[in-house]
Scaffold this motif. Structure first.
Motif, short mmCIF file in Angstrom:
data_model
loop_
_atom_site.label_atom_id
_atom_site.label_comp_id
_atom_site.label_asym_id
_atom_site.label_seq_id
_atom_site.Cartn_x
_atom_site.Cartn_y
_atom_site.Cartn_z
N GLU A 135 -51.21 -9.41 -53.28
CA GLU A 135 -51.98 -8.89 -52.15
C GLU A 135 -51.52 -9.51 -50.84
N GLU B 235 -48.32 -7.91 -49.78
CA GLU B 235 -48.58 -6.55 -49.30
C GLU B 235 -49.06 -6.56 -47.86
N ILE B 236 -49.94 -7.53 -47.54
CA ILE B 236 -50.46 -7.66 -46.17
C ILE B 236 -49.34 -7.97 -45.19
N SER C 99 -46.12 -7.43 -45.62
CA SER C 99 -45.18 -6.32 -45.57
C SER C 99 -45.70 -5.22 -44.66
N ALA C 100 -47.00 -4.95 -44.73
CA ALA C 100 -47.60 -3.93 -43.87
C ALA C 100 -47.49 -4.30 -42.39
N LYS C 101 -47.59 -5.61 -42.11
CA LYS C 101 -47.48 -6.09 -40.72
C LYS C 101 -46.10 -5.83 -40.17
N ARG C 102 -45.08 -5.97 -41.01
CA ARG C 102 -43.71 -5.74 -40.55
C ARG C 102 -43.50 -4.25 -40.23
#
Length: 253
Positions: free
Chosen positions: A244, A247-248, A250-253
Motif C-alpha cells: 500500500e 502504491e501511494i 507511485s501514484a504521487k509520481r
C-alpha cells in the motif's frame, strides 16, 4: 444520538452484546472488545485469528489495535486510534473511544446485528487455537533441546554397595550440587538476556512512538511519504503495508 453516553450504559451495552461481565471501562483497554464489536457488526471482516484474545502485555494489546486500525482502513472508516493512550487503561480515553464505537455500530447496517453471532464461542475458538499453537511451539522447542543433548535423559548409574554406601551418598550429593549450580547459572543468563531484550524492545518502541506522534502533526500528516510510512506502521502484516505504501508513492509520481 448524544455523544455523552454514560460509562454505565457503555459497559451494559458491551456486556449485553458480547456476553461479558465488565465492571470498569478500562477493562476493555486490550482492544479485544473493540475488535469483536466490529467483528459482530461486519462478520468476516476482522481476522480474529490475529487478535490476542487473552492479551495481557502492551505488545499484544498494540497488535490488537493494529488489527483494528487495518480493518478501519479496509472499511474506509476515517478514525485514527490513539493506541498509546488506550493501552494505558486511561478511563476517559477508553470511554471516548467506546462512545464513538457504539454510535458507529448502532448506525452501521441500520443497527441490525446477525442474531446467529455467538460472541463467547467466537472468543473461545481463537483463544483455544492460540493456546494449542503455543503448546505445540513449546513442545517442539523441548524436543529440539533434547535432541541436541541426548545424554541429558540417560540414567545415571551409581554403584552403592554395603561398604561404599557413605561414599555413594557423597557422590550423589556432589552431582546434585553441580546440576543445581549449572541450572542457577542458566537461569541468571536467561534473565539477563530477557532484560536486554526488553530494554531493546522499549528503545525501539519509544522511537516508533515518537515518529507516530510527529506524523500526527497537521503540518505533515497529509504528505504522501508520511501517509505511506503510516500504512506500514499500522499494517497487520508487512507485505500488505509495504504494498500500500509503494502504491501511494507511485501514484504521487
Amino acid at each position: 444520538m448524544s455523544s455523552n453516553i454514560g460509562r454505565n450504559e457503555i459497559i451494559a451495552w458491551i456486556n449485553a452484546k458480547l456476553h461479558l461481565n465488565l465492571t470498569k471501562i478500562e477493562q476493555a483497554a486490550s482492544g479485544v472488545v473493540q475488535c469483536q464489536l466490529i467483528d459482530m457488526t461486519f462478520p468476516g471482516v476482522v481476522p480474529m485469528h490475529k487478535v490476542h484474545v487473552d492479551a495481557k502485555t502492551e505488545y499484544d494489546m498494540i497488535q490488537n489495535y493494529k488489527v483494528l486500525q487495518d480493518v478501519f482502513n479496509k472499511l474506509k472508516i476515517d478514525k485514527h486510534i490513539e493506541v498509546n493512550r488506550l493501552i494505558k487503561g486511561r478511563p476517559l480515553d477508553n470511554l471516548e473511544f467506546l462512545q464513538w464505537l457504539k454510535r458507529y455500530c448502532d448506525s452501521a447496517n441500520d443497527g441490525i446485528v446477525n442474531e446467529n453471532y455467538n460472541p463467547v464461542e467466537r472468543r473461545s475458538k481463537f483463544s483455544k487455537a492460540k493456546s494449542i499453537k503455543s503448546s505445540q511451539k513449546n513442545l517442539k522447542s523441548l524436543q529440539t533441546k533434547n535432541s541436541r543433548n541426548p545424554e541429558s535423559d540417560a540414567p545415571r548409574k551409581i554403584s552403592v554397595g554395603t561398604k561404599q554406601r557413605k561414599t555413594g551418598v557423597v557422590a550423589v550429593e556432589s552431582v546434585a550440587s553441580d546440576e543445581i549450580r549449572v541450572s542457577s547459572n542458566e537461569i541468571k543468563e536467561t534473565k539477563l538476556s530477557m532484560n536486554l531484550l526488553k530494554k531493546e524492545r522499549d528503545y525501539y518502541y519509544s522511537k516508533l512512538r515518537d515518529i507516530e506522534i510527529l506524523f500526527q502533526s497537521p503540518q505533515v500528516q497529509n504528505i504522501p511519504m508520511v501517509v505511506a510510512v503510516k500504512k506500514i506502521l499500522y499494517a497487520v502484516d508487512d507485505e500488505s503495508g509495504l504494498a500500500e505504501a509503494q502504491e501511494i508513492l507511485s501514484a504521487k509520481r
